[in-house]
Design a protein around this motif. Sequence first.
Motif, PDB file in Angstrom:
ATOM      1  N   ALA A 278       0.895  -1.137  -0.002  1.00  0.00           N
ATOM      2  CA  ALA A 278      -0.050   0.131  -0.028  1.00  0.00           C
ATOM      3  C   ALA A 278       0.906   1.253   0.010  1.00  0.00           C
ATOM      4  CB  ALA A 278      -0.925  -0.060   1.225  1.00  0.00           C
ATOM      5  N   ARG A 279       2.074   1.202   0.531  1.00  0.00           N
ATOM      6  CA  ARG A 279       3.084   2.228   0.735  1.00  0.00           C
ATOM      7  C   ARG A 279       3.687   2.556  -0.788  1.00  0.00           C
ATOM      8  NH1 ARG A 279       7.985   2.335   4.539  1.00  0.00           N
ATOM      9  NH2 ARG A 279       8.987   1.413   2.687  1.00  0.00           N
ATOM     10  N   THR A 280       3.775   1.725  -1.733  1.00  0.00           N
ATOM     11  CA  THR A 280       4.498   1.810  -2.883  1.00  0.00           C
ATOM     12  C   THR A 280       3.819   2.112  -4.001  1.00  0.00           C
ATOM     13  OG1 THR A 280       6.098  -0.165  -1.946  1.00  0.00           O
ATOM     14  CG2 THR A 280       6.002   0.730  -4.373  1.00  0.00           C
ATOM     15  N   ARG A 281       3.971   3.175  -4.407  1.00  0.00           N
ATOM     16  CA  ARG A 281       3.193   4.022  -5.639  1.00  0.00           C
ATOM     17  C   ARG A 281       3.883   3.361  -7.106  1.00  0.00           C
ATOM     18  NH1 ARG A 281       4.159  10.116  -4.900  1.00  0.00           N
ATOM     19  NH2 ARG A 281       6.182   9.302  -4.841  1.00  0.00           N
ATOM     20  N   PRO A 282       2.983   3.256  -7.827  1.00  0.00           N
ATOM     21  CA  PRO A 282       3.469   2.537  -9.344  1.00  0.00           C
ATOM     22  C   PRO A 282       4.521   3.458  -9.840  1.00  0.00           C
ATOM     23  CG  PRO A 282       0.904   2.560  -9.266  1.00  0.00           C
ATOM     24  CD  PRO A 282       1.495   3.592  -7.921  1.00  0.00           C
ATOM     25  N   GLU A 283       4.492   4.743  -9.754  1.00  0.00           N
ATOM     26  CA  GLU A 283       5.570   5.711 -10.444  1.00  0.00           C
ATOM     27  C   GLU A 283       6.751   5.395  -9.531  1.00  0.00           C
ATOM     28  OE1 GLU A 283       2.843   8.562  -7.943  1.00  0.00           O
ATOM     29  OE2 GLU A 283       2.557   6.557  -9.074  1.00  0.00           O
ATOM     30  N   ASP A 284       6.599   4.983  -8.232  1.00  0.00           N
ATOM     31  CA  ASP A 284       8.074   4.778  -7.637  1.00  0.00           C
ATOM     32  C   ASP A 284       8.754   3.779  -8.237  1.00  0.00           C
ATOM     33  OD1 ASP A 284       7.675   6.698  -6.024  1.00  0.00           O
ATOM     34  OD2 ASP A 284       6.578   5.586  -4.469  1.00  0.00           O
ATOM     35  N   VAL A 285       8.237   2.552  -8.971  1.00  0.00           N
ATOM     36  CA  VAL A 285       8.890   1.405  -9.386  1.00  0.00           C
ATOM     37  C   VAL A 285       8.806   1.405 -10.844  1.00  0.00           C
ATOM     38  CG1 VAL A 285       8.506   0.259  -7.461  1.00  0.00           C
ATOM     39  CG2 VAL A 285       6.802  -0.017  -9.004  1.00  0.00           C
ATOM     40  N   GLY A 286       8.517   2.685 -11.551  1.00  0.00           N
ATOM     41  CA  GLY A 286       8.676   2.749 -12.928  1.00  0.00           C
ATOM     42  C   GLY A 286       7.553   2.102 -13.653  1.00  0.00           C
ATOM     43  N   LEU A 287       6.332   1.804 -13.193  1.00  0.00           N
ATOM     44  CA  LEU A 287       5.158   1.549 -13.799  1.00  0.00           C
ATOM     45  C   LEU A 287       4.413   2.697 -14.332  1.00  0.00           C
ATOM     46  CD1 LEU A 287       3.568  -1.552 -11.287  1.00  0.00           C
ATOM     47  CD2 LEU A 287       4.996  -1.344 -13.723  1.00  0.00           C
ATOM     48  N   PRO A 288       3.726   2.603 -15.577  1.00  0.00           N
ATOM     49  CA  PRO A 288       2.933   3.714 -15.905  1.00  0.00           C
ATOM     50  C   PRO A 288       1.602   3.975 -15.257  1.00  0.00           C
ATOM     51  CG  PRO A 288       2.606   1.730 -17.484  1.00  0.00           C
ATOM     52  CD  PRO A 288       3.681   1.429 -16.503  1.00  0.00           C
ATOM     53  N   GLU A 289       1.487   5.279 -15.129  1.00  0.00           N
ATOM     54  CA  GLU A 289       0.191   5.661 -14.501  1.00  0.00           C
ATOM     55  C   GLU A 289      -1.102   5.481 -15.429  1.00  0.00           C
ATOM     56  OE1 GLU A 289      -2.130   6.811 -11.493  1.00  0.00           O
ATOM     57  OE2 GLU A 289      -0.225   6.459 -11.285  1.00  0.00           O
ATOM     58  N   LEU A 290      -1.835   4.815 -15.043  1.00  0.00           N
ATOM     59  CA  LEU A 290      -3.063   4.353 -15.985  1.00  0.00           C
ATOM     60  C   LEU A 290      -4.209   5.356 -15.795  1.00  0.00           C
ATOM     61  CD1 LEU A 290      -3.305   0.403 -16.009  1.00  0.00           C
ATOM     62  CD2 LEU A 290      -2.120   1.918 -17.557  1.00  0.00           C
ATOM     63  N   PRO A 291      -5.058   5.891 -16.773  1.00  0.00           N
ATOM     64  CA  PRO A 291      -6.087   6.763 -16.717  1.00  0.00           C
ATOM     65  C   PRO A 291      -7.039   5.927 -15.662  1.00  0.00           C
ATOM     66  CG  PRO A 291      -6.106   5.507 -18.887  1.00  0.00           C
ATOM     67  CD  PRO A 291      -4.698   5.210 -18.203  1.00  0.00           C
ATOM     68  N   GLY A 292      -7.842   6.972 -15.199  1.00  0.00           N
ATOM     69  CA  GLY A 292      -8.892   6.375 -14.325  1.00  0.00           C
ATOM     70  C   GLY A 292      -8.268   6.406 -12.672  1.00  0.00           C
ATOM     71  N   ARG A 293      -9.250   6.409 -11.876  1.00  0.00           N
ATOM     72  CA  ARG A 293      -8.854   6.382 -10.222  1.00  0.00           C
ATOM     73  C   ARG A 293      -8.718   4.975 -10.030  1.00  0.00           C
ATOM     74  NH1 ARG A 293     -13.053   8.812  -5.665  1.00  0.00           N
ATOM     75  NH2 ARG A 293     -11.530   8.437  -3.929  1.00  0.00           N
ATOM     76  N   ARG A 294      -7.358   4.594  -9.124  1.00  0.00           N
ATOM     77  CA  ARG A 294      -7.189   3.338  -8.814  1.00  0.00           C
ATOM     78  C   ARG A 294      -7.933   3.310  -7.673  1.00  0.00           C
ATOM     79  NH1 ARG A 294      -2.188   1.513 -10.624  1.00  0.00           N
ATOM     80  NH2 ARG A 294      -1.796   0.226  -8.674  1.00  0.00           N
ATOM     81  N   ARG A 295      -8.345   1.701  -7.421  1.00  0.00           N
ATOM     82  CA  ARG A 295      -9.271   1.292  -6.387  1.00  0.00           C
ATOM     83  C   ARG A 295      -8.659   0.884  -5.240  1.00  0.00           C
ATOM     84  NH1 ARG A 295     -12.671  -3.294  -8.947  1.00  0.00           N
ATOM     85  NH2 ARG A 295     -13.613  -3.392  -6.929  1.00  0.00           N
ATOM     86  N   VAL A 296      -7.063   0.707  -5.204  1.00  0.00           N
ATOM     87  CA  VAL A 296      -6.572   0.526  -3.941  1.00  0.00           C
ATOM     88  C   VAL A 296      -5.301   1.581  -3.837  1.00  0.00           C
ATOM     89  CG1 VAL A 296      -6.748  -1.926  -4.120  1.00  0.00           C
ATOM     90  CG2 VAL A 296      -5.079  -1.109  -5.584  1.00  0.00           C
ATOM     91  N   ALA A 297      -4.895   1.625  -2.588  1.00  0.00           N
ATOM     92  CA  ALA A 297      -3.526   2.583  -2.409  1.00  0.00           C
ATOM     93  C   ALA A 297      -2.421   1.587  -2.857  1.00  0.00           C
ATOM     94  CB  ALA A 297      -3.607   3.107  -0.900  1.00  0.00           C
ATOM     95  N   GLY A 298      -1.555   2.266  -3.608  1.00  0.00           N
ATOM     96  CA  GLY A 298      -0.240   1.902  -3.709  1.00  0.00           C
ATOM     97  C   GLY A 298      -0.274   0.657  -5.013  1.00  0.00           C
ATOM     98  N   LEU A 299       0.481  -0.428  -4.779  1.00  0.00           N
ATOM     99  CA  LEU A 299       0.545  -1.460  -6.004  1.00  0.00           C
ATOM    100  C   LEU A 299      -0.727  -2.557  -5.736  1.00  0.00           C
ATOM    101  CD1 LEU A 299       4.291  -2.411  -6.109  1.00  0.00           C
ATOM    102  CD2 LEU A 299       3.000  -0.763  -7.723  1.00  0.00           C
TER     103      LEU A 299
END
Length: 286
Positions: free
Chosen positions: A16-37
């Motif tokens: 939950a603490r790790t954001r996709p952009e922190d690990v090089g994953l692209p930010e997808l459009p739309g709202r994420r349903r979970v915090a972090g990965l």
Amino acid sequence: MAVSMQLSEFLRARRARTRPEDVGLPELPGRRRVAGLRREELSQLAGVSVSYYTRLEQGQSVNASDGVLNALATALRLDEHEHAHLRQLASQRRRPHRRPPVERVDSLTRDLLRSMGDTPALVLGRRTDVLAWNPLAHALLAGHLDPAAPDRPEDRPNLSRMLFLDPHTRDLYADWDRKAQAVVGSLRQVAGHHPEDGLLASLVGELTMACPEFAALWSDHRVRPCEGDSYRLRHPLIGELTVTQQILAPTRSPEQSLVLVTTEENSSSQDTLVLLRGYASWSAAR
């Protein structure tokens, strides 16, 4: 070898603490349903199947290999302490809570404590119980408590309980938040090494129920050994001073901690501590 629920909680918190952009994953459009990965994203980064990681996070899998644990640590960007904690949790067997024996201070450690008359020093047990302190440490950190309390196991002060529940101790630390994070991070590490310690589990349960701040810090699952740091104190008798608390492990009792409190040389804090020495000597004489 069963995987503990502590491991499950730790993985969920770190994911939950790790954001996709922190690990090089692209930010997808739309709202994420979970915090972090998402589980799928972490599984992809670690090179394991989603079903295997799901069982691991739910505490249903067994025998996580070093390779899997290392891959998860890399994907979650764990530091060295968190990585070691992950490996410790994964190696645990499920054991019932038990009441450990009473902690006692070795005679050589007591001799060392007495020899430090000009330096505040105390001995903490693995659950942060105060097992012994010299008069200057008592006067600096807990002058409102009975100086003989550490000699009575049933009445021993507990540093964690004092920090979160004792208003005198909360007021003492000007940077209380930082001290609280350090203490909880260290307790979390100890809990990973001693999951069967019933007294530690009871302490954590008590503080979780009594203090929302402790509950929030504990649920974050941050792991950090207490090795030493500087803090600003607001002492009710001598005023403000900055001290460094350094922690050593007694050779004959490695699970205990010898805490030494020092001040910067030729500083106003050093002069302030001298005033407290006079008060502590007077109080001990009485």
